[in-house]
Design an enzyme around this catalytic site. Structure first.
Site, PDB file in Angstrom:
ATOM      1  N   HIS A   1      70.656  73.122  54.756  1.00 37.65           N
ATOM      2  CA  HIS A   1      72.048  73.560  54.580  1.00 37.65           C
ATOM      3  C   HIS A   1      72.783  72.671  53.579  1.00 37.65           C
ATOM      4  O   HIS A   1      73.944  72.305  53.794  1.00 37.65           O
ATOM      5  CB  HIS A   1      72.762  73.587  55.933  1.00 37.65           C
ATOM      6  CG  HIS A   1      72.199  74.633  56.857  1.00 37.65           C
ATOM      7  ND1 HIS A   1      72.443  74.656  58.203  1.00 37.65           N
ATOM      8  CD2 HIS A   1      71.399  75.688  56.606  1.00 37.65           C
ATOM      9  CE1 HIS A   1      71.810  75.688  58.743  1.00 37.65           C
ATOM     10  NE2 HIS A   1      71.168  76.323  57.802  1.00 37.65           N
TER      11      HIS A   1
HETATM   12  C1  LIG Z   1      64.118  77.410  53.785  1.00 41.43           C
HETATM   13  C2  LIG Z   1      65.569  77.691  54.066  1.00 41.43           C
HETATM   14  C3  LIG Z   1      65.939  78.108  55.336  1.00 41.43           C
HETATM   15  C4  LIG Z   1      67.281  78.387  55.612  1.00 41.43           C
HETATM   16  N1  LIG Z   1      67.611  78.950  56.812  1.00 41.43           N
HETATM   17  C5  LIG Z   1      68.861  79.437  56.977  1.00 41.43           C
HETATM   18  C6  LIG Z   1      69.167  80.234  58.102  1.00 41.43           C
HETATM   19  O1  LIG Z   1      68.317  80.545  58.946  1.00 41.43           O
HETATM   20  N2  LIG Z   1      70.443  80.690  58.237  1.00 41.43           N
HETATM   21  C7  LIG Z   1      71.409  80.392  57.317  1.00 41.43           C
HETATM   22  O2  LIG Z   1      72.553  80.810  57.493  1.00 41.43           O
HETATM   23  N3  LIG Z   1      71.140  79.626  56.242  1.00 41.43           N
HETATM   24  C8  LIG Z   1      69.881  79.190  56.027  1.00 41.43           C
HETATM   25  N4  LIG Z   1      69.578  78.504  54.887  1.00 41.43           N
HETATM   26  C9  LIG Z   1      70.667  78.161  53.966  1.00 41.43           C
HETATM   27  C10 LIG Z   1      71.235  79.349  53.205  1.00 41.43           C
HETATM   28  O3  LIG Z   1      70.235  80.300  52.914  1.00 41.43           O
HETATM   29  C11 LIG Z   1      71.907  78.830  51.932  1.00 41.43           C
HETATM   30  O4  LIG Z   1      72.901  77.898  52.280  1.00 41.43           O
HETATM   31  C12 LIG Z   1      72.567  79.926  51.122  1.00 41.43           C
HETATM   32  O5  LIG Z   1      71.640  80.942  50.835  1.00 41.43           O
HETATM   33  C13 LIG Z   1      73.129  79.317  49.848  1.00 41.43           C
HETATM   34  O6  LIG Z   1      73.627  80.329  49.020  1.00 41.43           O
HETATM   35  P1  LIG Z   1      74.054  79.976  47.527  1.00 41.43           P
HETATM   36  O7  LIG Z   1      74.528  81.223  46.918  1.00 41.43           O
HETATM   37  O8  LIG Z   1      74.953  78.795  47.552  1.00 41.43           O
HETATM   38  O9  LIG Z   1      72.712  79.463  46.820  1.00 41.43           O
HETATM   39  P2  LIG Z   1      71.297  80.146  46.707  1.00 41.43           P
HETATM   40  O10 LIG Z   1      71.170  81.307  47.617  1.00 41.43           O
HETATM   41  O11 LIG Z   1      70.294  79.058  46.821  1.00 41.43           O
HETATM   42  O12 LIG Z   1      71.285  80.755  45.241  1.00 41.43           O
HETATM   43  C14 LIG Z   1      71.274  80.024  44.054  1.00 41.43           C
HETATM   44  C15 LIG Z   1      70.521  80.836  43.012  1.00 41.43           C
HETATM   45  O13 LIG Z   1      70.749  80.272  41.735  1.00 41.43           O
HETATM   46  C16 LIG Z   1      69.545  80.252  41.016  1.00 41.43           C
HETATM   47  N5  LIG Z   1      69.640  79.189  40.016  1.00 41.43           N
HETATM   48  C17 LIG Z   1      69.759  77.857  40.249  1.00 41.43           C
HETATM   49  N6  LIG Z   1      69.849  77.201  39.087  1.00 41.43           N
HETATM   50  C18 LIG Z   1      69.800  78.136  38.112  1.00 41.43           C
HETATM   51  C19 LIG Z   1      69.846  78.077  36.702  1.00 41.43           C
HETATM   52  N7  LIG Z   1      69.966  76.912  36.021  1.00 41.43           N
HETATM   53  N8  LIG Z   1      69.748  79.236  35.991  1.00 41.43           N
HETATM   54  C20 LIG Z   1      69.625  80.430  36.622  1.00 41.43           C
HETATM   55  N9  LIG Z   1      69.580  80.533  37.975  1.00 41.43           N
HETATM   56  C21 LIG Z   1      69.672  79.398  38.688  1.00 41.43           C
HETATM   57  C22 LIG Z   1      68.502  79.996  42.074  1.00 41.43           C
HETATM   58  O14 LIG Z   1      67.204  80.333  41.652  1.00 41.43           O
HETATM   59  C23 LIG Z   1      69.009  80.825  43.227  1.00 41.43           C
HETATM   60  O15 LIG Z   1      68.505  82.132  43.192  1.00 41.43           O
HETATM   61  C24 LIG Z   1      68.258  78.196  54.594  1.00 41.43           C
HETATM   62  C25 LIG Z   1      67.881  77.769  53.326  1.00 41.43           C
HETATM   63  C26 LIG Z   1      66.545  77.532  53.044  1.00 41.43           C
HETATM   64  C27 LIG Z   1      66.147  77.095  51.658  1.00 41.43           C
END
Ligand SMILES: Cc1cc2nc3c(=O)[nH]c(=O)nc-3n(C[C@H](O)[C@H](O)[C@H](O)COP(=O)(O)OP(=O)(O)OC[C@H]3O[C@@H](n4cnc5c(N)ncnc54)[C@H](O)[C@@H]3O)c2cc1C
Length: 556
Positions: free
Chosen positions: A467
């Site tokens: 997280h």
């Molecule tokens: C293994 C795992 C298990 C988890 N389990 C849970 C759970 O059960 N329940 C829950 O609520 N949360 C869970 N989480 C946490 C939750 O999924 C994340 O907090 C949430 O998805 C974050 O969303 P975000 O949009 O901030 O980032 P992300 O969903 O991580 O998206 C960021 C995106 O940006 C892209 N990116 C990054 N840098 C670049 C770049 N330079 N150029 C182009 N693209 C780029 C990445 O590839 C990615 O697709 C888990 C996370 C993981 C990794």
């Protein structure tokens, strides 16, 4: 390449924004994603989480820096790298957090982020299969379901909670968070319901939305103090530029967004200069304030042959897989976290800071392989940790992974609360409900009793709930450590927002996928200049602490 809005990162937040911003055909939206499309079967099967984490195709799999309080051990920070981002590889647990978390954000001068402000957006995002009510949504893209049927060990866990004197909640995301409850999951019809499935796929036919997977954003292009586009590397390795006529929005996640800000000259000036980057906006908060939920697992042998272990071995492994392929149900249609307890570690704690979940299988140390025996495990998540970490540049090369240090256990209160959590697990497992299942404690082991022994076990075994958050926190203009304002606008640069888990000022006492989707729902309105949804303030449970033992303590 030109668009009104250039969004970097097709993760939980980026998919929401791509959908909401392109709903108006007048807006041209370009979504850039480093990872490949999400068409792999393993990304659809809820039980295939371990397979996704084992590979590198859909996972950034960052190696953390040596953790000072874990004896220099490195913790791996998995992050999704595909359409849907981390929601495509996560554990599918849906817990929003406590109302007090969001009221806390408002008290940190994040106007418009109290529980009454965010609840309408949680509801707008969601279709809860348990039915809509004052807390739950009934018509949103994100499908949230309940576990069915309940595993016998999960039923024992709920019963043990009642035997230990804890109350139950009939909806962990509703009136009452505290207590023992069924978990909610982002699974629909037996398939993982990622943000890409929920938000991107329904919008994919729109002519005004362009999705470009397999392109790596290198930096935000800034001219005269305004973000005008994004430099990126395309799939063939060529450097290109996307021009943003209205705004650039970073949704690259709690690692990717602060990394890109720093590569673009926004961050702690001395740190940027040390890596050859000319500072454009000196924002010391970029990459600081890293929050996470540390996770410790207690593993217990099971005397009854009810665990999932046989399903992980041939020929049953093949049969459960075939059943999922044919019917989308059975063992593979679940994330296997049926139940949860959100509890307080002590009487001095105002609302839950520990999260307990049971898995009806146990894994081998440092591995995703199951233990070769009937066993189960109970996770202790520290949901309101006091330690803070950081994210720093390794160098000025956008292809170099940043340095991630969570600083687990840096604040002594965290170790204290985790020890209480482990003792609480033991108390639960000692209840009559577990009587016919309870075998010996495999890890950390019944002989591990004193604070010093438990601390050693924490050093050896503490992991992450994945997280990572708060690395570009929102806050008022008067706070020099704030990176964005409450509308997600980056201080010091016009035309640039961050919308993802990195802008949380403090991590919520829940799991971060649902809250990140809520953040993007809310800020999509801000970006489009729409007024926020009207506040909703149904009463929430505010009872006394429960489950105290004969000495009036939370754990023996
Ligand atoms: C293994 C795992 C298990 C988890 N389990 C849970 C759970 O059960 N329940 C829950 O609520 N949360 C869970 N989480 C946490 C939750 O999924 C994340 O907090 C949430 O998805 C974050 O969303 P975000 O949009 O901030 O980032 P992300 O969903 O991580 O998206 C960021 C995106 O940006 C892209 N990116 C990054 N840098 C670049 C770049 N330079 N150029 C182009 N693209 C780029 C990445 O590839 C990615 O697709 C888990 C996370 C993981 C990794």
């Amino acid at each position: 390449m030109e668009a009104d809005y250039v969004i970097v990162g097709a993760g939980s937040a980026g998919c929401v924004l791509a959908n909401r911003l392109s709903a108006d055909p007048a807006n041209r939206v370009l979504l850039l994603e480093a990872g490949p499309p999400d068409d792999a079967l393993s990304l659809k099967i809820p039980s295939a989480m371990a397979a996704n984490l084992a590979g590198r195709k859909h996972n950034w799999a960052f190696d953390g820096e040596p953790e000072p309080r874990l004896g220099g051990r490195r913790v791996r920070h998995d992050r999704g790298k595909t359409l849907g981002g981390s929601s495509s590889i996560n554990g599918m647990v849906y817990i929003r957090g406590h109302a007090a978390d969001y009221d806390g954000w408002r008290q940190m001068d994040c106007a418009g982020w109290g529980y009454a402000d965010v609840l309408p957006y949680f509801k707008r995002a969601e279709t809860f299969e348990g039915g809509a009510d004052a807390f739950r949504g009934g018509a949103g893209p994100l499908h949230v379901s309940l576990p069915r049927p309940l595993h016998p060990l999960s039923a024992a866990f709920l019963k043990a909670g009642a035997e230990a004197g804890y109350g139950a909640s009939d909806d962990i995301n509703g009136y009452r968070q505290e207590g023992f409850a069924l978990l909610n999951r982002t699974i629909r019809g037996g398939e993982r319901w990622s943000a890409a499935r929920a938000y991107l796929r329904p919008a994919s036919g729109r002519p005004n939305l362009t999705v470009r997977p397999e392109v790596l954003a290198l930096r935000v292009e800034i001219e005269d103090g305004r973000a005008v586009g994004v430099a990126f590397r395309d799939a063939a390795g060529g450097c290109r530029r996307a021009t943003a006529c209205k705004e650039v929005v970073l949704s690259a996640g709690a690692v990717g967004s602060p990394h890109l800000l720093m590569l673009s000259g926004i961050g702690p000036a001395a740190h940027l200069q040390a890596h050859g980057i000319v500072p454009i906006a000196d924002r010391p908060g970029v990459g600081a304030n890293l929050n996470d939920h540390p996770d410790f697992v207690v593993k217990i042998a099971c005397k009854q042959p009810v665990t999932l272990w046989p399903d992980t071995r041939w020929p049953r492994k093949g049969l459960v897989g075939l059943r999922w392929l044919l019917r989308r149900d059975g063992v593979c249609a679940s994330n296997h976290f049926d139940v949860v307890a959100c509890l307080r570690s002590g009487k001095e704690v105002a609302y839950p800071d520990l999260q307990f979940t049971l898995a009806p299988i146990a894994t081998a140390p440092d591995s995703w392989d199951p233990l070769e025996m009937h066993a189960f495990q109970i996770h202790v998540g520290l949901m309101r940790a006091h330690s803070r970490g950081s994210l720093r540049l390794t160098d000025g090369d956008p292809l170099s992974a940043p340095k991630i240090r969570a600083n687990y256990l840096d604040d002594p209160r965290d170790g204290d609360r985790l020890r209480r959590g482990v003792r609480l697990v033991r108390r639960l497992v000692d209840m009559p409900a577990f009587g016919s299942y309870r075998g010996k404690e495999i890890f950390p082991g019944a002989e591990v009793q004193s604070d010093a022994q438990l601390d050693a076990a924490l050093r050896a075994g503490l992991g992450t709930q994945w997280h990572l958050s708060c690395t570009a926190k929102m806050g008022p203009a008067s706070d020099p450590t704030a990176v964005v304002d409450p509308a997600g606008r980056v201080y010091g640069v016009a035309g640039l927002r961050v919308v993802d888990a990195s802008i949380m000022p403090e991590v919520v006492n829940g799991n971060t996928n649902g809250p990140t989707i809520m953040i993007a729902e809310k800020l999509s309105d801000a970006i489009l200049g729409k007024p926020p949804l009207p506040q909703e303030s149904p009463a929430v449970w505010d009872g006394p602490i429960e489950g105290l033992d004969e000495e009036g303590e939370t754990a023996p």
